[in-house]
Design a protein around this motif. Structure first.
Motif, mmCIF file in Angstrom:
data_model
loop_
_atom_site.group_PDB
_atom_site.id
_atom_site.type_symbol
_atom_site.label_atom_id
_atom_site.label_comp_id
_atom_site.label_asym_id
_atom_site.label_seq_id
_atom_site.Cartn_x
_atom_site.Cartn_y
_atom_site.Cartn_z
ATOM 1 N N ILE A 373 63.434 -7.006 2.316
ATOM 2 C CA ILE A 373 63.964 -5.662 2.048
ATOM 3 C C ILE A 373 63.143 -4.917 1.003
ATOM 4 C CG2 ILE A 373 66.351 -6.153 2.728
ATOM 5 C CD1 ILE A 373 66.928 -6.374 -0.350
ATOM 6 N N CYS A 374 62.067 -5.551 0.492
ATOM 7 C CA CYS A 374 61.345 -4.847 -0.571
ATOM 8 C C CYS A 374 60.199 -4.019 -0.005
ATOM 9 C CB CYS A 374 60.885 -5.800 -1.668
ATOM 10 S SG CYS A 374 59.490 -6.815 -1.268
ATOM 11 N N ARG A 375 59.745 -3.065 -0.807
ATOM 12 C CA ARG A 375 58.648 -2.185 -0.412
ATOM 13 C C ARG A 375 57.316 -2.767 -0.870
ATOM 14 N NH1 ARG A 375 59.103 4.167 -1.532
ATOM 15 N NH2 ARG A 375 60.822 3.825 -0.083
ATOM 16 N N LEU A 376 57.424 -3.547 -1.944
ATOM 17 C CA LEU A 376 56.207 -4.000 -2.604
ATOM 18 C C LEU A 376 56.502 -5.349 -3.249
ATOM 19 C CD1 LEU A 376 53.476 -2.609 -3.474
ATOM 20 C CD2 LEU A 376 54.710 -1.781 -5.482
ATOM 21 N N GLN A 377 55.596 -6.324 -3.063
ATOM 22 C CA GLN A 377 55.801 -7.589 -3.780
ATOM 23 C C GLN A 377 54.518 -7.971 -4.511
ATOM 24 O OE1 GLN A 377 57.810 -10.789 -1.779
ATOM 25 N NE2 GLN A 377 57.391 -12.249 -3.431
ATOM 26 N N ILE A 378 54.683 -8.271 -5.805
ATOM 27 C CA ILE A 378 53.535 -8.596 -6.659
ATOM 28 C C ILE A 378 53.708 -10.036 -7.140
ATOM 29 C CG2 ILE A 378 52.212 -7.912 -8.686
ATOM 30 C CD1 ILE A 378 53.647 -5.166 -8.552
ATOM 31 N N PRO A 379 52.854 -10.949 -6.718
ATOM 32 C CA PRO A 379 53.030 -12.341 -7.168
ATOM 33 C C PRO A 379 52.452 -12.574 -8.557
ATOM 34 C CG PRO A 379 51.215 -12.201 -5.591
ATOM 35 C CD PRO A 379 51.754 -10.804 -5.750
ATOM 36 N N GLY A 380 53.204 -13.306 -9.381
ATOM 37 C CA GLY A 380 52.714 -13.695 -10.705
ATOM 38 C C GLY A 380 52.557 -15.210 -10.733
ATOM 39 N N SER A 381 51.860 -15.697 -11.748
ATOM 40 C CA SER A 381 51.748 -17.150 -11.891
ATOM 41 C C SER A 381 53.071 -17.691 -12.456
ATOM 42 C CB SER A 381 50.562 -17.501 -12.784
ATOM 43 O OG SER A 381 50.592 -16.712 -13.954
ATOM 44 N N VAL A 382 53.215 -19.025 -12.453
ATOM 45 C CA VAL A 382 54.494 -19.637 -12.820
ATOM 46 C C VAL A 382 54.353 -20.400 -14.134
ATOM 47 C CG1 VAL A 382 56.279 -21.275 -12.076
ATOM 48 C CG2 VAL A 382 55.056 -19.893 -10.380
ATOM 49 N N ALA A 383 55.235 -20.096 -15.096
ATOM 50 C CA ALA A 383 55.194 -20.815 -16.376
ATOM 51 C C ALA A 383 55.394 -22.303 -16.122
ATOM 52 C CB ALA A 383 56.279 -20.283 -17.313
ATOM 53 N N GLY A 384 54.599 -23.107 -16.774
ATOM 54 C CA GLY A 384 54.681 -24.560 -16.590
ATOM 55 C C GLY A 384 53.708 -25.045 -15.538
ATOM 56 N N ILE A 385 53.199 -24.120 -14.703
ATOM 57 C CA ILE A 385 52.224 -24.519 -13.679
ATOM 58 C C ILE A 385 50.894 -23.815 -13.980
ATOM 59 C CG2 ILE A 385 51.664 -24.580 -11.223
ATOM 60 C CD1 ILE A 385 54.647 -24.756 -10.614
ATOM 61 N N ASP A 386 50.826 -22.508 -13.680
ATOM 62 C CA ASP A 386 49.575 -21.802 -13.950
ATOM 63 C C ASP A 386 49.757 -20.681 -14.971
ATOM 64 O OD1 ASP A 386 51.111 -20.622 -11.989
ATOM 65 O OD2 ASP A 386 49.444 -19.956 -10.766
ATOM 66 N N ALA A 387 50.831 -20.733 -15.737
ATOM 67 C CA ALA A 387 51.036 -19.787 -16.845
ATOM 68 C C ALA A 387 51.695 -20.535 -18.004
ATOM 69 C CB ALA A 387 51.933 -18.630 -16.402
ATOM 70 N N ALA A 388 51.457 -20.047 -19.205
ATOM 71 C CA ALA A 388 52.135 -20.610 -20.377
ATOM 72 C C ALA A 388 53.245 -19.648 -20.787
ATOM 73 C CB ALA A 388 51.139 -20.787 -21.522
ATOM 74 N N GLY A 389 54.263 -20.163 -21.434
ATOM 75 C CA GLY A 389 55.345 -19.274 -21.877
ATOM 76 C C GLY A 389 56.453 -20.076 -22.527
ATOM 77 N N THR A 390 57.436 -19.367 -23.085
ATOM 78 C CA THR A 390 58.552 -20.030 -23.768
ATOM 79 C C THR A 390 59.823 -19.890 -22.943
ATOM 80 O OG1 THR A 390 57.547 -19.477 -25.870
ATOM 81 C CG2 THR A 390 59.854 -20.136 -25.937
ATOM 82 N N ALA A 391 60.569 -20.977 -22.835
ATOM 83 C CA ALA A 391 61.856 -20.945 -22.123
ATOM 84 C C ALA A 391 62.918 -21.629 -22.978
ATOM 85 C CB ALA A 391 61.722 -21.651 -20.784
ATOM 86 N N TYR A 392 64.182 -21.340 -22.657
ATOM 87 C CA TYR A 392 65.296 -21.965 -23.374
ATOM 88 C C TYR A 392 66.039 -22.908 -22.440
ATOM 89 C CZ TYR A 392 64.866 -19.073 -27.488
ATOM 90 O OH TYR A 392 64.407 -18.506 -28.642
ATOM 91 N N ARG A 393 66.185 -24.153 -22.890
ATOM 92 C CA ARG A 393 66.944 -25.141 -22.128
ATOM 93 C C ARG A 393 68.419 -24.753 -22.126
ATOM 94 N NH1 ARG A 393 65.897 -31.031 -24.398
ATOM 95 N NH2 ARG A 393 67.596 -30.425 -25.770
ATOM 96 N N MET A 394 69.197 -25.361 -21.267
ATOM 97 C CA MET A 394 70.615 -24.977 -21.128
ATOM 98 C C MET A 394 71.426 -25.139 -22.418
ATOM 99 S SD MET A 394 72.524 -28.022 -19.110
ATOM 100 C CE MET A 394 71.706 -27.954 -17.552
ATOM 101 N N ASP A 395 70.922 -25.938 -23.370
ATOM 102 C CA ASP A 395 71.645 -26.099 -24.637
ATOM 103 C C ASP A 395 71.096 -25.179 -25.722
ATOM 104 O OD1 ASP A 395 69.242 -27.405 -24.710
ATOM 105 O OD2 ASP A 395 69.955 -29.188 -25.757
#
Ligand code: SF4
Length: 429
Positions: A373-395
């Motif tokens: 249903i989208c008009r445009l899709q832009i793929p990004g890399s994934v943190a933990g695979i091909d990107a670095a970044g910060t995430a918060y665990r469930m706790d």
């Protein structure tokens, strides 16, 4: 090359002990992950470049052209919604808030269709919680209420509860008791010491009955409550009071059924009640790997955890009004930026039908139901695979995720920064 202690970008457990073997820009083996985590790490079902709809066909486009088109869509919109954010890293989430403020839009995360009611309850009465490390090392009683970790968080039991050896729980299977409360017998219920099978919609009544029993008022509890006998409820209450450290983990069966935030408030108040006798904590089983992070980042920046509306020029929050489902149901939204989520697969039909009528831009590495249903899709890399970044665990513990391969694909932060810059430039700012 073998890379150790890699963080899994799939569920809220954020397991940080994966051993991953990489060859060039490919992951060829993953150890320690569950099947959900392994398939996320090795799966190559990803878009290689941005795509745009041309009539009934898809055509490839460049990142610059896609960002230009996305900026124009957002600039033309009167009521844009920026939705998703639970499967991307915190740095991208913060840019999402800046972009929403810049265009006077609404920013909402998948929280509004999962643990939004939990946050409302926590805002009312607080939250006796702790880290998963404390649960692993101390808890001798675990309750899974309306959640099925074996299916949804497959390593939760082995890393932190049922099978996890802890500092004060040396023989987990012997020293730790597990109770499952659910409307149907699940695989998680099969490994529990006690299973309470409640009638659908009966959570509130069962929680209330347990509170009364823990308070010493078993006499006011009828012989059966929502399909559970008083005898079993008394037995469970005694198990809880006898524990040295108990932990309740609850899922969407509590938040998304009749009662919603009132169910969660009741569960928190049961936890408070149990703290008169022993130590007890309660924690939501967060689903997407960084949905907790979206609440943290949005709160630092706006004061509100989700469903933030900037159309008044200031941050405004009113779940039920500013939540994405409500805005789409009223047919208000006239453009949507979806980041790292798949609303077409999860939203009510009327909301998806409205999304299909308006321009939708999707930033996501995978083709999914929203792609249709989208008009445009832009793929990004994934943190933990091909990107670095910060995430918060469930706790609520922040965890740094490293990039372990280089695919040359820009990450969500880079894409959103360019989009933000382009919108500012077009507005002459
Ligand atoms: S339990 Fe969740 S975080 Fe851990 S490996 Fe499985 S999918 Fe990944």
């Amino acid at each position: 090359m073998l890379i150790k202690d890699v963080v899994c970008p799939f569920c809220g457990c954020l397991c940080d002990d994966l051993d991953v073997e990489v060859e060039g820009d490919r992951i060829i083996r993953v150890d320690n992950a569950c099947t959900l985590g392994s398939s996320t790490m090795v799966g190559d079902h990803r878009l290689k470049n941005p795509i745009r709809r041309n009539g009934t066909r898809w055509e490839d486009t460049t990142y610059d052209a896609a960002i230009e088109e996305a900026a124009q869509i957002l600039l033309d919109a009167d009521r844009p919604v920026l939705y998703g954010w639970s499967s991307t890293h915190g740095e991208a989430q913060s840019l999402g808030v800046h972009l929403a403020e810049l265009i006077g839009g609404v920013i909402d995360s998948t929280t509004s269709v999962c643990h939004g009611p939990s946050i409302l309850a926590i805002q009312e009465v607080g939250h006796p919680g702790c880290t998963l490390g404390q649960v692993k090392n101390r808890a001798d009683l675990i309750i899974y209420w309306a959640s099925n970790p074996i299916d949804a968080h497959p390593r939760h039991m082995s890393r932190y509860t049922t099978y996890a050896t802890g500092f004060f729980v040396q023989d987990a299977q012997h020293d730790r008791k597990v109770i499952v409360v659910d409307t149907r017998r699940t695989q998680s219920a099969d490994v529990a010491d006690e299973f309470l099978k409640i009638k659908p919609g009966g959570d509130y009544a069962v929680l209330l009955a347990l509170r009364a029993i823990v308070r010493g008022r078993a006499d006011v509890v009828p012989a059966e409550v929502a399909g559970v006998s008083r005898v079993q409820l008394i037995r469970v209450a005694e198990m809880c009071k006898a524990a040295k450290f108990g932990a309740i983990f609850f899922g969407l069966g509590l938040t998304m059924t009749a009662g919603k935030n009132k169910n969660v408030r009741n569960a928190i108040e049961l936890t408070d009640e149990l703290n008169r006798h022993t130590k007890f904590i309660i924690s939501p089983m967060r689903g997407h790997w960084n949905v907790y992070g979206s609440n943290e980042v949005f709160t630092w920046m706006t004061g509100y955890p989700y469903a933030i509306d900037f159309s008044r020029g200031i941050a405004f929050y009113n779940p039920g009004e500013t939540t994405v489902i409500d805005i789409l149901s009223r047919g208000e939204c006239d453009a949507c930026l979806v980041v790292a989520s798949d609303p077409a697969a999860h939203f009510p039909r009327s909301c998806v039908e409205h999304l299909a009528k308006i321009p939708v831009i999707q930033i996501d590495p995978h083709p999914n139901a929203t792609t249709h249903i989208c008009r445009l899709q832009i793929p990004g890399s994934v943190a933990g695979i091909d990107a670095a970044g910060t995430a918060y665990r469930m706790d609520g513990v922040p965890i740094r995720m490293k990039s372990i391969i280089n695919t040359g694909i820009p990450n969500d932060t880079e894409i959103l920064q360019k989009l933000y810059n382009r919108v500012r430039e077009a507005r002459g700012e």
